[in-house]
Structures are given as structure tokens and as C-alpha cells.
Design an enzyme around this catalytic site. Structure first.
Site, PDB file in Angstrom:
ATOM      1  N   ARG A   1       0.288  -1.283  -0.137  1.00 25.87           N
ATOM      2  CA  ARG A   1       0.136  -0.393  -0.384  1.00 25.87           C
ATOM      3  C   ARG A   1       0.801   1.341   0.205  1.00 25.87           C
ATOM      4  NH1 ARG A   1      -3.242  -4.014   2.195  1.00 25.87           N
ATOM      5  NH2 ARG A   1      -5.766  -3.516   1.994  1.00 25.87           N
TER       6      ARG A   1
ATOM      7  N   SER B   1     -19.503  -3.288   1.305  1.00 27.38           N
ATOM      8  CA  SER B   1     -18.668  -2.222   1.072  1.00 27.38           C
ATOM      9  C   SER B   1     -17.839  -2.213  -0.593  1.00 27.38           C
ATOM     10  CB  SER B   1     -18.000  -1.354   1.682  1.00 27.38           C
ATOM     11  OG  SER B   1     -16.540  -2.114   2.017  1.00 27.38           O
TER      12      SER B   1
ATOM     13  N   HIS C   1     -21.482   1.745   5.609  1.00 26.33           N
ATOM     14  CA  HIS C   1     -22.226   2.720   4.424  1.00 26.33           C
ATOM     15  C   HIS C   1     -23.477   3.001   3.753  1.00 26.33           C
ATOM     16  CE1 HIS C   1     -17.728   1.521   3.294  1.00 26.33           C
ATOM     17  NE2 HIS C   1     -17.715   0.525   4.272  1.00 26.33           N
TER      18      HIS C   1
ATOM     19  N   LYS D   1     -18.069   8.383   7.518  1.00 25.90           N
ATOM     20  CA  LYS D   1     -18.310   8.438   5.808  1.00 25.90           C
ATOM     21  C   LYS D   1     -19.517   9.365   4.764  1.00 25.90           C
ATOM     22  CE  LYS D   1     -16.295   3.587   5.225  1.00 25.90           C
ATOM     23  NZ  LYS D   1     -16.082   3.862   6.807  1.00 25.90           N
TER      24      LYS D   1
ATOM     25  N   THR E   1     -10.365   4.477  25.836  1.00 22.32           N
ATOM     26  CA  THR E   1      -9.592   5.635  25.088  1.00 22.32           C
ATOM     27  C   THR E   1     -10.762   7.487  25.521  1.00 22.32           C
ATOM     28  OG1 THR E   1     -10.407   3.860  23.270  1.00 22.32           O
ATOM     29  CG2 THR E   1     -10.419   6.347  22.669  1.00 22.32           C
ATOM     30  N   THR E   2      -9.156   8.206  25.007  1.00 24.28           N
ATOM     31  CA  THR E   2     -10.072   9.394  25.145  1.00 24.28           C
ATOM     32  C   THR E   2     -11.361   9.692  24.071  1.00 24.28           C
ATOM     33  OG1 THR E   2      -7.760   9.965  25.326  1.00 24.28           O
ATOM     34  CG2 THR E   2      -8.809  11.644  24.244  1.00 24.28           C
TER      35      THR E   2
END
Length: 406
Positions: free
Chosen positions: A21, A188, A216, A247, A276-277
Site C-alpha cells: 500500500r 462496501s 456504508h 463516511k 480511550t480518550t
């Protein structure tokens, strides 16, 4: 041991397979979507983006930008902590209420991404039900697969959208065990829809819970953008609806909507949420404005569907191998990872068209493709330019022989 060689060999393998990638260095231009600036090796150029998940261009909408600018001015940038420790902003509360209302559910819960919302919610739900058996569509997103894996529960993978196969697996499972069916509404990479009604019928018949990923579809389908389940009048039959703000809504973040108890249980037990913040109030304010706008406005959805249909029609007329897709996703088959990357590179360097190659493991080997996502802001001229450019690239690379072999 040569540690560095371990990593260099791993990279060498995917490079040789043609699926390494490469990130394209671009800057979106406010008010000019889907145009962007590309920082190419040869210099700065303007390009047209054809693979954005900002499906409706809401990341550029004046209401969204205004809400974010006002919130930044009033609150500053960050949330300041986890939701449990000082990071619970009033914008989070308002957005969760708005999302619960969108899906006609009792409660909603925000996460920092759609990936985290799937992983944390599926794994936590299943862990809280002793002996739970999970039934998962074979083409479910990686985040759902990770949620199933992290649950530690017994699982069955059913053939994609195969109602009969799912029923055979449910029928063979102890009726006394708790069951969870997890699937997506829009897949998707292929652009097909799940048979939601039939899956819900099986859930009722075999006393199973349902978990529907609508990432999606939210903002895109239904009278208020509630997704495919809303479009078909099925939201009340789904136990948990999961969606994204990254999205159609144009920002970032994920969420679930369900009953008060299920949402509260995930809020209270899911490490992916607890530690998690929380989302910045600036992002949350933008998402709130976007969700509210798309609840009221159908204009973006109507134009978007017309643009997707127009692109498919013109591609087919040009004899390009458009894969079967009944949704807004427009996948074009290549069938070879190296050629897929070459086609993407040529479109960008020679025609200023940016579309990312989709290779294994995102799709099965031999089904490599270019995945186009037309927006309401892609003009007829842009579509015609894309089709002409694809025909040139297809002829030069002789892509047809790979597509036919696939």
C-alpha cells in the site's frame, strides 16, 4: 536473530505480490470537493478524488464547518480525557441522543471509530452472554471479525448473504444457548445488500439477537438517513445498529444504537470504550450538525443515487467491467494486483484521477478492483473524463484479459 530482516522480508513479500500500500499525499480543498491538491514527486497538482468515503461531501458542508468553527472557538480543541474522566462533553450527550432517535432506539453510544465500535461492542455483548454462539457473514468487515475473535465465543461463518446456510447452522445449535447474528447492510467492496428481513425472521425463529453494521448506509438510505434497515422498515427488528460518522456524515467516529441496557452494558464493560480518550467536541459538533441536516434533507441522497447510476450506465456503455452492484458503490474488476496498481498509478499521473487499488486481503485474490464512489458533487464532465481515461488505461494495459480470467 536478525530482527530487522523479519520486517523487511515481510514487506518484500507484499511488494512482490503487488499489494504493497502506497499513501497518496493529498490535501482536500475547502469548498472544492471532490477536487484536492496532490503533492506528487513532480510537483503540486490538482486532482479529482474518486474513492472518498465522504460519500455526500458533508465534510465540506457549510453547516458542518460552521458548527466546528463555533465549537472550537467556544471550547478549545480536545475533550480532555476519557468519557469517564473529564472527557464527557455535552456535545457527546446531544449526538448520542440524536443517533438513538435516528434509529428509533432507546440509547446511543459514541466511539472513536467505526472499527472500535464493532470490535468493542460485538466482543463485549457476546462475553456477557455465557455460552454465546456467534453467526457471522463470511464477508463481514475486519472490525467485526476482530470483535467475534476477541469475544472468545464459539462461532459459525455462514456463506455470504446465504439465508439457507445460516438457518442450517442455527438449527444445528443448542436452542438453549444465546445466539448473535452479525452482518452488514451494504458490503462496501461488492456494493450488494444483505437480506435483512430474512435474517431477522431467522433471529425470531431461533431466538437470536441481531447486530447490523450500517456504516456504508447511514446518511445514505432511508427517509432520514437511518440506513437500509430504515428504508425497509426493519429498524425495530434489529437488536443493535452500528454506524459511522466517518463516511456519509463526513467526520470521524463510530457508534451503536440499541436498548438502554445493552448500551449501558457495553459502556460499562467494553475496554475499547472505557480506556480511550473521547472524540473532540469539535468533531462531535460537526457530526451533530451533519446528522441533523441529513435527517431533514433528502436532496443529497437523491442526487447521489442519480450520480452512481449515471456512472454505472456510462461505464457499461463503454464496455468496462463494472461488477454487479445495486448500491452506490461502483467496483470495476481488474483481476490482478500488479495491473490494478498500474491502472491506479496511470489514472493519477496522466489523467489527474485518484482512485485507490483494492487488493487482497481486502478482497479475495483474483478479484482485485478499482472502487469508485461518485458523490453528488461529481459533475457530468468529471464522469465523462473518468470513463474516457479508463478506456485508455484499459486498452494500454490490456486489462480485459485479467478481468476475464478472474
Amino acid at each position: 536473530m536478525d530482527y530487522n530482516r523479519v520486517f523487511s522480508d515481510a514487506l518484500k513479500t507484499i511488494k512482490e505480490e503487488g499489494r504493497y500500500r502506497v499513501f497518496t499525499d493529498i490535501v482536500r480543498q475547502r469548498g472544492a470537493f471532490p477536487k484536492a491538491i496532490w503533492y506528487s514527486p513532480e510537483g503540486v497538482r490538482e486532482i479529482a478524488v474518486w474513492c472518498s468515503n465522504d460519500y455526500l461531501g458533508m465534510g465540506q458542508h457549510p453547516k458542518v464547518i460552521r458548527a466546528m468553527e463555533e465549537t472550537l472557538k467556544n471550547t478549545g480543541a480536545g475533550a480532555g480525557g476519557t468519557r469517564n474522566i473529564s472527557g464527557n462533553n455535552h456535545m457527546h450527550v446531544l449526538l448520542e441522543q440524536e443517533l438513538a432517535d435516528l434509529h428509533n432506539k432507546q440509547a446511543g453510544l459514541l466511539f472513536t471509530s467505526g472499527y472500535i465500535s464493532n470490535d468493542a461492542s460485538i466482543s463485549t455483548m457476546a462475553k456477557l452472554m455465557p455460552g454465546c454462539v456467534i453467526f457471522s457473514d463470511e464477508l463481514n468487515h475486519a472490525s467485526m471479525i476482530e470483535g467475534v475473535r476477541h469475544s472468545g465465543c464459539r462461532k459459525h461463518i455462514f456463506r455470504h448473504n446465504d439465508v439457507e446456510h445460516l438457518e442450517s447452522l442455527l438449527k444445528a445449535t443448542d436452542p438453549a444457548l444465546p445466539k448473535l447474528i452479525v452482518f452488514e447492510s451494504v458490503y462496501s467492496m461488492d456494493g450488494d445488500f444483505a437480506p435483512i428481513r430474512e435474517f431477522c425472521d431467522l433471529a425470531d425463529k431461533y431466538n437470536a439477537l441481531t447486530y447490523l453494521d450500517e456504516v456504508h448506509a447511514v446518511g445514505m438510505y432511508g427517509e432520514r438517513g437511518g440506513g437500509v434497515a430504515e428504508q425497509h422498515g426493519l429498524m425495530d427488528r434489529i437488536t443493535v445498529i452500528e454506524g459511522t460518522l466517518g463516511k456519509a456524515y463526513g467526520l470521524m467516529g463510530g457508534y451503536i444504537a440499541s436498548t438502554t441496557d445493552i448500551v449501558d452494558a457495553i459502556r460499562s464493560f467494553a475496554p475499547g470504550f472505557i480506556f480511550t480518550t473521547s472524540l473532540s467536541p469539535v468533531i462531535t459538533a460537526g457530526a451533530l450538525a451533519s446528522v441533523r441536516h441529513l435527517k431533514e434533507s433528502r436532496t443529497e441522497r437523491i442526487i447521489h443515487q442519480e450520480r452512481a447510476a449515471s456512472l454505472k450506465e456510462k461505464m457499461r456503455a463503454a464496455d468496462l467491467p463494472v461488477m454487479p452492484s445495486v448500491s452506490h458503490i461502483v467496483p470495476v474488476l481488474v483481476g490482478d494486483p500488479v495491473v490494478c496498481k498500474q491502472a491506479s498509478d496511470m489514472l493519477l499521473s496522466e489523467f489527474n484521477i485518484y482512485v485507490q487499488p483494492i487488493n487482497f486481503p481486502t478482497v479475495p485474490r483474483g478479484t482485485e478492483r478499482l472502487r469508485f464512489t461518485p458523490s453528488p458533487l461529481h459533475s457530468d464532465e468529471m464522469i465523462d473524463h473518468l470513463v474516457r481515461s479508463l478506456k485508455t488505461v484499459w486498452a494500454r494495459l490490456d486489462v480485459r484479459k485479467f478481468a476475464k480470467a478472474a
